[in-house]
Enzyme design. Structure first.
Site, PDB file in Angstrom:
ATOM      1  N   PRO A  17     -36.348  29.315 102.819  1.00  0.00           N
ATOM      2  CA  PRO A  17     -35.762  28.441 101.801  1.00  0.00           C
ATOM      3  C   PRO A  17     -36.851  27.925 100.876  1.00  0.00           C
ATOM      4  O   PRO A  17     -37.853  27.384 101.335  1.00  0.00           O
ATOM      5  CB  PRO A  17     -35.157  27.306 102.628  1.00  0.00           C
ATOM      6  CG  PRO A  17     -35.999  27.256 103.867  1.00  0.00           C
ATOM      7  CD  PRO A  17     -36.421  28.670 104.139  1.00  0.00           C
ATOM      8  N   GLN A  71     -29.588  25.229 104.425  1.00  0.00           N
ATOM      9  CA  GLN A  71     -30.564  24.217 104.840  1.00  0.00           C
ATOM     10  C   GLN A  71     -30.173  22.844 104.307  1.00  0.00           C
ATOM     11  O   GLN A  71     -29.844  22.693 103.126  1.00  0.00           O
ATOM     12  CB  GLN A  71     -31.975  24.553 104.380  1.00  0.00           C
ATOM     13  CG  GLN A  71     -32.995  23.605 105.006  1.00  0.00           C
ATOM     14  CD  GLN A  71     -34.423  23.879 104.604  1.00  0.00           C
ATOM     15  OE1 GLN A  71     -34.812  23.610 103.479  1.00  0.00           O
ATOM     16  NE2 GLN A  71     -35.214  24.406 105.533  1.00  0.00           N
ATOM     17  N   CYS A 101     -40.506  20.154 104.343  1.00  0.00           N
ATOM     18  CA  CYS A 101     -40.792  19.934 102.921  1.00  0.00           C
ATOM     19  C   CYS A 101     -41.888  18.880 102.764  1.00  0.00           C
ATOM     20  O   CYS A 101     -41.757  17.760 103.265  1.00  0.00           O
ATOM     21  CB  CYS A 101     -39.537  19.490 102.184  1.00  0.00           C
ATOM     22  SG  CYS A 101     -39.828  19.208 100.414  1.00  0.00           S
ATOM     23  N   LYS A 140     -36.580  24.067 110.632  1.00  0.00           N
ATOM     24  CA  LYS A 140     -37.831  24.631 110.120  1.00  0.00           C
ATOM     25  C   LYS A 140     -38.851  23.507 110.058  1.00  0.00           C
ATOM     26  O   LYS A 140     -38.631  22.492 109.389  1.00  0.00           O
ATOM     27  CB  LYS A 140     -37.647  25.246 108.734  1.00  0.00           C
ATOM     28  CG  LYS A 140     -38.907  25.930 108.192  1.00  0.00           C
ATOM     29  CD  LYS A 140     -38.612  26.670 106.889  1.00  0.00           C
ATOM     30  CE  LYS A 140     -39.812  27.518 106.457  1.00  0.00           C
ATOM     31  NZ  LYS A 140     -40.960  26.722 106.020  1.00  0.00           N
ATOM     32  N   ASP A 202     -48.348  33.078 105.333  1.00  0.00           N
ATOM     33  CA  ASP A 202     -49.294  34.148 104.994  1.00  0.00           C
ATOM     34  C   ASP A 202     -48.793  35.554 105.338  1.00  0.00           C
ATOM     35  O   ASP A 202     -49.600  36.466 105.534  1.00  0.00           O
ATOM     36  CB  ASP A 202     -50.652  33.914 105.660  1.00  0.00           C
ATOM     37  CG  ASP A 202     -51.370  32.692 105.121  1.00  0.00           C
ATOM     38  OD1 ASP A 202     -50.929  32.148 104.087  1.00  0.00           O
ATOM     39  OD2 ASP A 202     -52.349  32.252 105.751  1.00  0.00           O
ATOM     40  N   GLY A 224     -41.749  33.728 102.223  1.00  0.00           N
ATOM     41  CA  GLY A 224     -41.345  32.854 101.134  1.00  0.00           C
ATOM     42  C   GLY A 224     -42.006  33.224  99.831  1.00  0.00           C
ATOM     43  O   GLY A 224     -41.564  34.115  99.111  1.00  0.00           O
TER      44      GLY A 224
END
Length: 327
Positions: A17, A71, A101, A140, A202, A224
């Site tokens: 997300p 989400q 976040c 997450k 990564d 992402g």
């Protein structure tokens, strides 16, 4: 095949997300290219509960997107449970709690990564949401708020409270998106719980995806930022994991043609001018490194007319093909 609750996830990859990125248009392209699961942009539990977010475009997924995860962010167990009930009316396959976040306006509301500082509150949220809906609830997280990571403790608690899977971004909130992701944290979480673990951080190419799965024991890999401008990445990862052979990266021509298709989908889904303006980050990624693209970048970043943007993109493609013979 990995199961999250009773939801089967085909393949090994998940689209992360990303606010302002993982809208329906981008999710559709990534799923077409091989992503096994996509997660929507985050939506406010408070907004869902009070009705202001019930028509949110972040809930605009269609039948062709299953399996799909929605989400939700927030900090109050009751609001999160009610938000989960409202979101579940749209029939997603999973509901995900945003505990990662790092943005200041989110953490100042005790949501997002701030929940890592208050595991007790997070536990109540997981429990309340899991009781409120019949579909699996996931979360997450980051490795921690700061250098003193607590990801394994959070993961164990979440599993006990009813979480069906956990995605782990191997960076702290303090690190943001800088430095290297700490895959050791993902491994520690994998060893700490029995629910599926999704590794994040990564995964920029198929080799990194394979390395992450081997080094951490995670069940799925989440991609992402590295998919922006490169939705083909999911297919290349899936192919490499299945066969051990690497597919070629897309040509400049293929990248620009995908940018044009992405633009058309965005305008179709969002209208004007948002359908063009909200593509600008994607345009920059699609043309990055293409011969002659720098001369057109400013125009792409300021133009609102979709026909004019298509013209600019096609000029980038023709210029690149003249330089390299790429078609």
């Amino acid at each position: 095949m990995v199961y999250v609750g009773k939801t089967a996830i085909p393949g090994s990859t998940v689209l992360a997300p990303l606010a302002g990125v993982t809208d329906r248009s981008f999710r559709l392209l990534c799923r077409e290219q091989g992503a096994g699961l996509a997660v929507t942009e985050m939506v406010s539990a408070k907004g869902l509960a009070d009705g202001s977010e019930r028509s949110s475009r972040n809930l605009d997924f269609q039948a062709d997107e299953h399996p799909i995860s929605v989400q939700i962010f927030g900090s109050e167990p009751g609001e999160m449970a009610e938000g989960a009930r409202v979101a579940a009316e749209r029939n997603p396959d999973l509901l995900d709690i945003n505990c990662g976040c790092p943005v200041k306006k989110i953490v100042n509301r005790r949501a997002g990564a701030a929940l890592l500082k208050d595991p007790s509150r997070l536990g109540r949220i997981v429990s309340a949401m899991a009781r409120a809906v019949s579909i699996p609830v996931t979360l997450k997280i980051r490795s921690g708020w700061d250098d003193a990571d607590n990801a394994s403790d959070v993961a164990r608690m979440a599993e006990e409270m009813g979480a069906a899977a956990i995605a782990v971004h191997g960076r702290t909130r303090q690190a943001g998106f800088t430095g290297r992701a700490d895959w050791d944290v993902i491994r520690e979480v994998s060893e700490a719980v029995s629910i599926p673990v999704i590794g994040n951080g990564d995964v920029r190419d198929p080799l990194a995806a394979k390395d992450m799965m081997e080094q951490t024991g995670c069940d799925l890999v989440m991609v992402g930022r590295w998919a922006i401008g490169d939705p083909w990445l999911f297919g290349r990862i899936e192919h490499f994991l299945a066969t051990g052979t690497l597919l070629d990266a897309p040509t400049a021509g293929e990248r620009v043609r995908m940018a044009v298709r992405h633009l058309r989908l965005s305008v179709q889904n969002k209208g004007l001018p948002a359908g063009v303006r909200e593509m600008r980050r994607h345009f920059a990624a699609y043309i990055k490194g293409i011969a002659g693209a720098a001369a057109y970048r400013r125009a792409l970043m300021t133009q609102d007319d979709p026909d004019a943007v298509e013209g600019i993109l096609n000029a980038v493609r023709r210029n690149a093909e003249e330089v390299s013979g790429d078609a």
